[in-house]
Enzyme design. Sequence first.
Site, PDB file in Angstrom:
ATOM      1  N   LYS A  12       0.820  -1.225   0.000  1.00  0.00           N
ATOM      2  CA  LYS A  12       0.000   0.000   0.000  1.00  0.00           C
ATOM      3  C   LYS A  12       0.851   1.271   0.000  1.00  0.00           C
ATOM      4  O   LYS A  12       0.587   2.178  -0.773  1.00  0.00           O
ATOM      5  CB  LYS A  12      -0.902   0.054   1.253  1.00  0.00           C
ATOM      6  N   ARG A  49      -9.983   1.466   8.740  1.00  0.00           N
ATOM      7  CA  ARG A  49      -9.638   0.070   9.026  1.00  0.00           C
ATOM      8  C   ARG A  49     -10.707  -0.612   9.860  1.00  0.00           C
ATOM      9  O   ARG A  49     -10.600  -1.806  10.128  1.00  0.00           O
ATOM     10  CB  ARG A  49      -8.322   0.019   9.796  1.00  0.00           C
ATOM     11  N   ARG A  59      11.145  -6.627   4.761  1.00  0.00           N
ATOM     12  CA  ARG A  59      11.103  -5.202   5.092  1.00  0.00           C
ATOM     13  C   ARG A  59      11.753  -4.943   6.451  1.00  0.00           C
ATOM     14  O   ARG A  59      12.396  -3.929   6.660  1.00  0.00           O
ATOM     15  CB  ARG A  59       9.646  -4.713   5.096  1.00  0.00           C
ATOM     16  N   ARG A 119      11.395  -1.440  11.061  1.00  0.00           N
ATOM     17  CA  ARG A 119      10.166  -1.063  11.769  1.00  0.00           C
ATOM     18  C   ARG A 119       9.961  -1.953  12.983  1.00  0.00           C
ATOM     19  O   ARG A 119      10.095  -3.172  12.892  1.00  0.00           O
ATOM     20  CB  ARG A 119       8.968  -1.200  10.814  1.00  0.00           C
ATOM     21  N   ARG A 179      -0.938  -8.615  13.277  1.00  0.00           N
ATOM     22  CA  ARG A 179      -1.493  -7.568  12.406  1.00  0.00           C
ATOM     23  C   ARG A 179      -2.358  -8.192  11.316  1.00  0.00           C
ATOM     24  O   ARG A 179      -3.382  -7.639  10.923  1.00  0.00           O
ATOM     25  CB  ARG A 179      -0.360  -6.733  11.803  1.00  0.00           C
TER      26      ARG A 179
HETATM   27  P1  AMP Z   1       0.566   0.798   8.708  1.00  0.00           P
HETATM   28  O1  AMP Z   1       1.811   1.566   8.449  1.00  0.00           O
HETATM   29  O2  AMP Z   1      -0.592   1.256   7.878  1.00  0.00           O
HETATM   30  O3  AMP Z   1       0.772  -0.694   8.668  1.00  0.00           O
HETATM   31  O4  AMP Z   1       0.141   1.134  10.229  1.00  0.00           O
HETATM   32  C1  AMP Z   1       1.005   0.832  11.314  1.00  0.00           C
HETATM   33  C2  AMP Z   1       0.218   0.782  12.609  1.00  0.00           C
HETATM   34  O5  AMP Z   1      -0.386   2.052  12.863  1.00  0.00           O
HETATM   35  C3  AMP Z   1      -0.942  -0.209  12.628  1.00  0.00           C
HETATM   36  O6  AMP Z   1      -0.539  -1.525  12.917  1.00  0.00           O
HETATM   37  C4  AMP Z   1      -1.799   0.397  13.751  1.00  0.00           C
HETATM   38  O7  AMP Z   1      -1.248   0.146  15.024  1.00  0.00           O
HETATM   39  C5  AMP Z   1      -1.659   1.880  13.471  1.00  0.00           C
HETATM   40  N1  AMP Z   1      -2.700   2.349  12.521  1.00  0.00           N
HETATM   41  C6  AMP Z   1      -2.504   2.826  11.255  1.00  0.00           C
HETATM   42  N2  AMP Z   1      -3.679   3.153  10.691  1.00  0.00           N
HETATM   43  C7  AMP Z   1      -4.644   2.870  11.605  1.00  0.00           C
HETATM   44  C8  AMP Z   1      -6.056   2.963  11.599  1.00  0.00           C
HETATM   45  N3  AMP Z   1      -6.738   3.404  10.525  1.00  0.00           N
HETATM   46  N4  AMP Z   1      -6.727   2.579  12.725  1.00  0.00           N
HETATM   47  C9  AMP Z   1      -6.063   2.155  13.804  1.00  0.00           C
HETATM   48  N5  AMP Z   1      -4.732   2.000  13.871  1.00  0.00           N
HETATM   49  C10 AMP Z   1      -4.017   2.361  12.777  1.00  0.00           C
END
Ligand code: AMP
Length: 191
Positions: free
Chosen positions: A13, A88, A127, A133, A144
């Site tokens: 993404k 989400r 990654r 990360r 996740r």
């Molecule tokens: P990502 O980089 O999109 O994988 O997001 C990393 C982390 O940020 C996720 O595992 C959540 O802990 C938090 N996060 C990102 N977007 C959301 C969302 N829309 N709702 C809740 N937590 C989020």
Amino acid sequence: MRLILMGPPGAGKGTQARFVADHFGVPAISTGDIFRANVSQGTPLGIKAKRYMDAGEYVPDEVTNLMVRNRIDEDDAAPGFLLDGYPRTLAQVTELDGMIGYTGHRLDAVVVLTVDSEELVQRLLQRSETDGRADDTEDVIRRRQEIYTEQTEPLIEVYRDRGILVEVDGMGEVDDVTARIFAALDVIPQS
Ligand code: AMP
């Protein structure tokens, strides 16, 4: 253009969001990136979000919703935006509907990247070696994925029912995936 890019963790993404946003001349808004920036700056928002992120859990809706509301109120998002990683949860879908409806606009399309689940784990482990990360360890990756399946996958049907879902094969080379996304979106009338 008001777009959402969805897909399980590791579907690509973040990478695709930047290409698609540039193509349509709108900002890519990644909730994960905004959270990570806040964590590294030690802001109150970052402090609140960090423990959820480290565990692979979702940050509570009220925190996330307010953050997105503030971000899409900024001037650069007036002509449109591409959301990466939001909504989400079903509650976030409702909240986003309110935010977009309030400005008299509508959501144009929701792109879902589909990728085979073993490929996802491999990509994320890779990654973790390059990006470092904190949430890319195998346990957290699996958590996740579970949360995605429980809480986010149901959103696909919601948007399918609305007739704005665009499913794109996310396997293969980055450029090929980008080309598939453009081909699918370029036929959609822009609002
Ligand atoms: P990502 O980089 O999109 O994988 O997001 C990393 C982390 O940020 C996720 O595992 C959540 O802990 C938090 N996060 C990102 N977007 C959301 C969302 N829309 N709702 C809740 N937590 C989020």
